[in-house]
Design a protein around this motif. Structure first.
Motif, PDB file in Angstrom:
ATOM      1  N   PHE A  76       0.839  -1.204   0.000  1.00 33.32           N
ATOM      2  CA  PHE A  76       0.000   0.000   0.000  1.00 33.32           C
ATOM      3  C   PHE A  76       0.876   1.257   0.000  1.00 33.32           C
ATOM      4  N   TYR A  77       1.956   1.231   0.782  1.00 36.43           N
ATOM      5  CA  TYR A  77       2.869   2.372   0.855  1.00 36.43           C
ATOM      6  C   TYR A  77       3.422   2.723  -0.530  1.00 36.43           C
ATOM      7  N   LEU A  78       3.869   1.715  -1.266  1.00 38.41           N
ATOM      8  CA  LEU A  78       4.413   1.941  -2.605  1.00 38.41           C
ATOM      9  C   LEU A  78       3.335   2.452  -3.560  1.00 38.41           C
ATOM     10  N   LEU A  79       2.128   1.922  -3.424  1.00 37.71           N
ATOM     11  CA  LEU A  79       1.005   2.374  -4.245  1.00 37.71           C
ATOM     12  C   LEU A  79       0.716   3.854  -3.987  1.00 37.71           C
ATOM     13  N   LEU A  80       0.697   4.240  -2.710  1.00 38.44           N
ATOM     14  CA  LEU A  80       0.415   5.626  -2.337  1.00 38.44           C
ATOM     15  C   LEU A  80       1.505   6.569  -2.846  1.00 38.44           C
ATOM     16  N   LYS A  81       2.767   6.131  -2.753  1.00 41.26           N
ATOM     17  CA  LYS A  81       3.880   6.957  -3.223  1.00 41.26           C
ATOM     18  C   LYS A  81       3.731   7.271  -4.718  1.00 41.26           C
ATOM     19  N   GLU A  82       3.325   6.282  -5.472  1.00 36.16           N
ATOM     20  CA  GLU A  82       3.151   6.469  -6.912  1.00 36.16           C
ATOM     21  C   GLU A  82       1.886   7.289  -7.210  1.00 36.16           C
ATOM     22  N   LYS A  83       0.815   6.959  -6.531  1.00 36.32           N
ATOM     23  CA  LYS A  83      -0.483   7.590  -6.792  1.00 36.32           C
ATOM     24  C   LYS A  83      -0.471   9.084  -6.506  1.00 36.32           C
ATOM     25  N   PHE A  84       0.218   9.482  -5.441  1.00 37.01           N
ATOM     26  CA  PHE A  84       0.192  10.886  -5.011  1.00 37.01           C
ATOM     27  C   PHE A  84       1.556  11.569  -5.170  1.00 37.01           C
ATOM     28  N   LYS A  85       2.353  11.112  -6.111  1.00 34.67           N
ATOM     29  CA  LYS A  85       3.726  11.615  -6.252  1.00 34.67           C
ATOM     30  C   LYS A  85       3.789  13.085  -6.652  1.00 34.67           C
ATOM     31  N   ARG A  86       2.726  13.624  -7.200  1.00 33.96           N
ATOM     32  CA  ARG A  86       2.735  15.029  -7.629  1.00 33.96           C
ATOM     33  C   ARG A  86       2.156  15.976  -6.567  1.00 33.96           C
ATOM     34  N   GLU A  87       1.682  15.424  -5.482  1.00 32.47           N
ATOM     35  CA  GLU A  87       1.087  16.257  -4.434  1.00 32.47           C
ATOM     36  C   GLU A  87       2.153  16.970  -3.607  1.00 32.47           C
ATOM     37  N   LYS A  88       1.915  18.231  -3.320  1.00 28.89           N
ATOM     38  CA  LYS A  88       2.817  19.003  -2.473  1.00 28.89           C
ATOM     39  C   LYS A  88       2.303  18.979  -1.035  1.00 28.89           C
ATOM     40  N   ASN A  89       3.204  19.218  -0.095  1.00 29.11           N
ATOM     41  CA  ASN A  89       2.858  19.217   1.337  1.00 29.11           C
ATOM     42  C   ASN A  89       2.214  17.900   1.764  1.00 29.11           C
ATOM     43  N   LEU A  90       2.672  16.807   1.149  1.00 32.38           N
ATOM     44  CA  LEU A  90       2.212  15.467   1.509  1.00 32.38           C
ATOM     45  C   LEU A  90       3.427  14.625   1.865  1.00 32.38           C
ATOM     46  N   PHE A  91       3.362  13.982   3.030  1.00 31.60           N
ATOM     47  CA  PHE A  91       4.466  13.162   3.516  1.00 31.60           C
ATOM     48  C   PHE A  91       3.938  11.749   3.744  1.00 31.60           C
ATOM     49  N   ILE A  92       4.565  10.782   3.092  1.00 36.21           N
ATOM     50  CA  ILE A  92       4.101   9.391   3.181  1.00 36.21           C
ATOM     51  C   ILE A  92       5.167   8.572   3.892  1.00 36.21           C
ATOM     52  N   VAL A  93       4.771   7.952   4.996  1.00 37.26           N
ATOM     53  CA  VAL A  93       5.700   7.214   5.854  1.00 37.26           C
ATOM     54  C   VAL A  93       5.356   5.734   5.847  1.00 37.26           C
ATOM     55  N   HIS A  94       6.372   4.899   5.684  1.00 34.09           N
ATOM     56  CA  HIS A  94       6.184   3.456   5.828  1.00 34.09           C
ATOM     57  C   HIS A  94       6.560   3.089   7.248  1.00 34.09           C
ATOM     58  N   GLY A  95       5.560   2.812   8.085  1.00 37.37           N
ATOM     59  CA  GLY A  95       5.828   2.507   9.484  1.00 37.37           C
ATOM     60  C   GLY A  95       4.551   2.342  10.280  1.00 37.37           C
ATOM     61  N   SER A  96       4.705   2.281  11.596  1.00 41.72           N
ATOM     62  CA  SER A  96       3.571   2.060  12.497  1.00 41.72           C
ATOM     63  C   SER A  96       3.074   3.362  13.103  1.00 41.72           C
ATOM     64  N   ALA A  97       1.764   3.478  13.244  1.00 42.95           N
ATOM     65  CA  ALA A  97       1.161   4.662  13.863  1.00 42.95           C
ATOM     66  C   ALA A  97       1.591   4.817  15.320  1.00 42.95           C
ATOM     67  N   GLU A  98       2.098   3.758  15.938  1.00 39.69           N
ATOM     68  CA  GLU A  98       2.615   3.869  17.309  1.00 39.69           C
ATOM     69  C   GLU A  98       3.733   4.906  17.400  1.00 39.69           C
ATOM     70  N   ASN A  99       4.439   5.115  16.297  1.00 43.06           N
ATOM     71  CA  ASN A  99       5.598   6.007  16.283  1.00 43.06           C
ATOM     72  C   ASN A  99       5.279   7.379  15.719  1.00 43.06           C
ATOM     73  N   ILE A 100       4.033   7.805  15.792  1.00 43.19           N
ATOM     74  CA  ILE A 100       3.617   9.059  15.175  1.00 43.19           C
ATOM     75  C   ILE A 100       4.408  10.251  15.706  1.00 43.19           C
ATOM     76  N   GLY A 101       4.722  10.281  16.986  1.00 39.51           N
ATOM     77  CA  GLY A 101       5.494  11.381  17.560  1.00 39.51           C
ATOM     78  C   GLY A 101       6.858  11.514  16.902  1.00 39.51           C
ATOM     79  N   LYS A 102       7.487  10.383  16.655  1.00 41.45           N
ATOM     80  CA  LYS A 102       8.803  10.344  16.002  1.00 41.45           C
ATOM     81  C   LYS A 102       8.713  10.876  14.574  1.00 41.45           C
ATOM     82  N   TYR A 103       7.680  10.464  13.843  1.00 38.05           N
ATOM     83  CA  TYR A 103       7.539  10.890  12.451  1.00 38.05           C
ATOM     84  C   TYR A 103       7.280  12.397  12.354  1.00 38.05           C
ATOM     85  N   LEU A 104       6.460  12.924  13.243  1.00 41.32           N
ATOM     86  CA  LEU A 104       6.185  14.360  13.231  1.00 41.32           C
ATOM     87  C   LEU A 104       7.466  15.157  13.463  1.00 41.32           C
TER      88      LEU A 104
END
Length: 201
Positions: A76-104
């Protein structure tokens, strides 16, 4: 194509995907109807899958609004990266929502105004669900909201342990019908439901 891809992933990763069919556009509309897109500066989405809710967020957002997607399924991560590759201000992370603080922190984003979730809390291990919900109520902005959907009310009481206010709506035009839970935290409260506000404040 996305629907077939989703079904294949649901068969190969049933505990992580949690559904046989992708969410409907009707459910997507209900999930974002309470979002104040003009004021929201940061929106996070957990488990976007093929991007049904993501499309609603990107269409309606202010162009300056930053959106972060957190997807644990690599396909799904790879699909999203390709699907929304032209979007600005969009950050796509491959990982667990448990680590949301770290990603922010990694992307230098402030506390989100909204967290939209497609995660299947009914099928996730309890300790993982606890970690996700606890960290979510910690990182939400002062008046932030956590919006999730579930196919039953089995996890409603569990989710209520982390949020002081939970409103429930239902969308029948989804397969299967779904409950939408809009959750918020009163960060001024000292203690509620056995969970100290110092954890979520």
């Amino acid at each position: 194509m996305n629907k077939l891809f989703f079904i294949i992933q649901s068969i190969t990763n049933p505990k992580k995907v949690g559904a046989i069919f992708p969410s409907s556009g009707f459910l997507g509309d209900r999930m974002v109807e309470g979002v104040n897109f003009q004021k929201a500066k940061v929106i996070v989405e957990y488990g976007p899958g093929t991007g049904v809710f993501t499309e609603k967020l990107l269409i309606n957002r202010n162009p300056q609004t930053k959106v972060m997607l957190v997807e644990n399924n690599k396909e799904f991560y790879l699909l999203l990266k390709e699907k929304f590759k032209r979007e600005k201000n969009l950050f796509i992370v491959h990982g667990s929502a448990e680590n949301i603080g770290k990603y922010l922190k990694e992307y230098h984003l402030p506390n989100p105004d909204y967290v939209i979730s497609g995660l299947p809390f009914t099928s996730l291990p309890k300790e993982i669900s606890q970690g996700i919900l606890l960290n979510t109520c910690k990182i939400l902005s002062k008046d932030g909201q956590f919006i999730t959907f579930q196919y039953t009310k089995l996890k409603k009481a569990f989710i209520e342990q982390f949020f002081t206010k939970v409103e429930v709506k239902r969308e029948l035009r989804n397969l299967p019908p779904a409950y939408i839970l809009s959750c918020s935290v009163d960060k001024q409260m000292e203690e509620y439901d056995g969970i100290k506000s110092t954890y979520c404040g």
